[in-house]
Scaffold this motif. Sequence first.
Motif, PDB file in Angstrom:
ATOM      1  N   GLU A   1       0.876  -1.174   0.000  1.00 24.23           N
ATOM      2  CA  GLU A   1       0.000   0.000   0.000  1.00 24.23           C
ATOM      3  C   GLU A   1       0.910   1.219   0.000  1.00 24.23           C
ATOM      4  O   GLU A   1       1.757   1.379   0.888  1.00 24.23           O
ATOM      5  N   SER A   2       0.788   2.090  -0.993  1.00 24.68           N
ATOM      6  CA  SER A   2       1.618   3.280  -1.076  1.00 24.68           C
ATOM      7  C   SER A   2       1.144   4.307  -0.061  1.00 24.68           C
ATOM      8  O   SER A   2      -0.022   4.720  -0.066  1.00 24.68           O
ATOM      9  N   LEU A   3       2.045   4.753   0.813  1.00 22.84           N
ATOM     10  CA  LEU A   3       1.668   5.794   1.772  1.00 22.84           C
ATOM     11  C   LEU A   3       1.562   7.148   1.077  1.00 22.84           C
ATOM     12  O   LEU A   3       0.818   8.019   1.529  1.00 22.84           O
ATOM     13  N   GLY A   4       2.289   7.325  -0.018  1.00 22.15           N
ATOM     14  CA  GLY A   4       2.123   8.536  -0.807  1.00 22.15           C
ATOM     15  C   GLY A   4       0.727   8.650  -1.383  1.00 22.15           C
ATOM     16  O   GLY A   4       0.148   9.745  -1.443  1.00 22.15           O
TER      17      GLY A   4
ATOM     18  N   VAL B   1      11.705  11.419   0.917  1.00 26.90           N
ATOM     19  CA  VAL B   1      11.426  10.043   1.335  1.00 26.90           C
ATOM     20  C   VAL B   1      10.322   9.451   0.464  1.00 26.90           C
ATOM     21  O   VAL B   1       9.397  10.157   0.045  1.00 26.90           O
ATOM     22  N   TYR B   2      10.459   8.160   0.165  1.00 26.62           N
ATOM     23  CA  TYR B   2       9.364   7.377  -0.420  1.00 26.62           C
ATOM     24  C   TYR B   2       9.030   6.266   0.561  1.00 26.62           C
ATOM     25  O   TYR B   2       9.941   5.626   1.119  1.00 26.62           O
ATOM     26  N   ALA B   3       7.749   6.014   0.776  1.00 28.18           N
ATOM     27  CA  ALA B   3       7.344   5.003   1.755  1.00 28.18           C
ATOM     28  C   ALA B   3       6.155   4.211   1.248  1.00 28.18           C
ATOM     29  O   ALA B   3       5.228   4.757   0.644  1.00 28.18           O
TER      30      ALA B   3
ATOM     31  N   LEU C   1      15.329   6.733   0.970  1.00 26.44           N
ATOM     32  CA  LEU C   1      15.655   8.131   1.193  1.00 26.44           C
ATOM     33  C   LEU C   1      16.428   8.598  -0.035  1.00 26.44           C
ATOM     34  O   LEU C   1      17.395   7.948  -0.453  1.00 26.44           O
ATOM     35  N   ILE C   2      15.997   9.692  -0.601  1.00 26.23           N
ATOM     36  CA  ILE C   2      16.395  10.106  -1.941  1.00 26.23           C
ATOM     37  C   ILE C   2      17.025  11.497  -1.886  1.00 26.23           C
ATOM     38  O   ILE C   2      16.647  12.343  -1.075  1.00 26.23           O
TER      39      ILE C   2
END
Length: 233
Positions: free
Chosen positions: A94-97, A136-138, A230-231
């Motif tokens: 599930e994408s938090l974004g 951040v991507y989560a 982390l980007i």
Amino acid sequence: MDYLNPALDLDRLHAEFGAERRLLIRDFFRPEVAEALARAVEAIDWSLCYRDAKGDRRLTGEQLRSLDDSQRAYLVDGIVEVARRQFQFSFYTESLGDALKRGDEGLLARFIRYMADEAFLSIMRRITGIPEVNRVYAQATMYAPGSFLLAHDDHVDAENRRLAYVINLTRQWRPDWGGLLHFGRPDGSVSDTFFPHFNSMSVFAVPQTHFVSYVPPFAQGQRNAITGWLIAA
């Protein structure tokens, strides 16, 4: 509220990140935060992500529930066939974004906002010594029987991923149930393994070869986590 365990020794963690450029941090969050995150993740209506001959695919929970036994068997056979020939994965997500885009105000949406804040990012820079991470991507992930992630290094040309992380939210797990994070050597052997201890964070520099071991049919549970990168934007 600061979600992190106040007893964390950031200087020690920085030293331990060290030459291998990876680290498993136990008791990363305050206990009540880890418990709340675990409950929120357990309530997700999961989508299955995998690859077929044409690329990445995703089936929603509603779509999965609509499949009959023969359709499920066909899906599994197709996933295995791709895995025989090339990179493959099969796990639930599930994408938090996406939750943020929908305007959700639940705990997981608040948590991704917290992770994107400068206070959290600065701590991750201090632990890892990688100063340029600023985004951040989560996603929430779940490994159930049949789930796996084949060896890869997380490098993507179009993205400047500098660190990968796994926030482990599984209360009870066994190593013989699979779902372990393994790191590989150039000769194909395993150099290190991280167990998904509850309320731990695995963090490692990108690129770094790793895989998640197959969860067998006899596993009695699901391995839940929040994972991502982390980007440097």
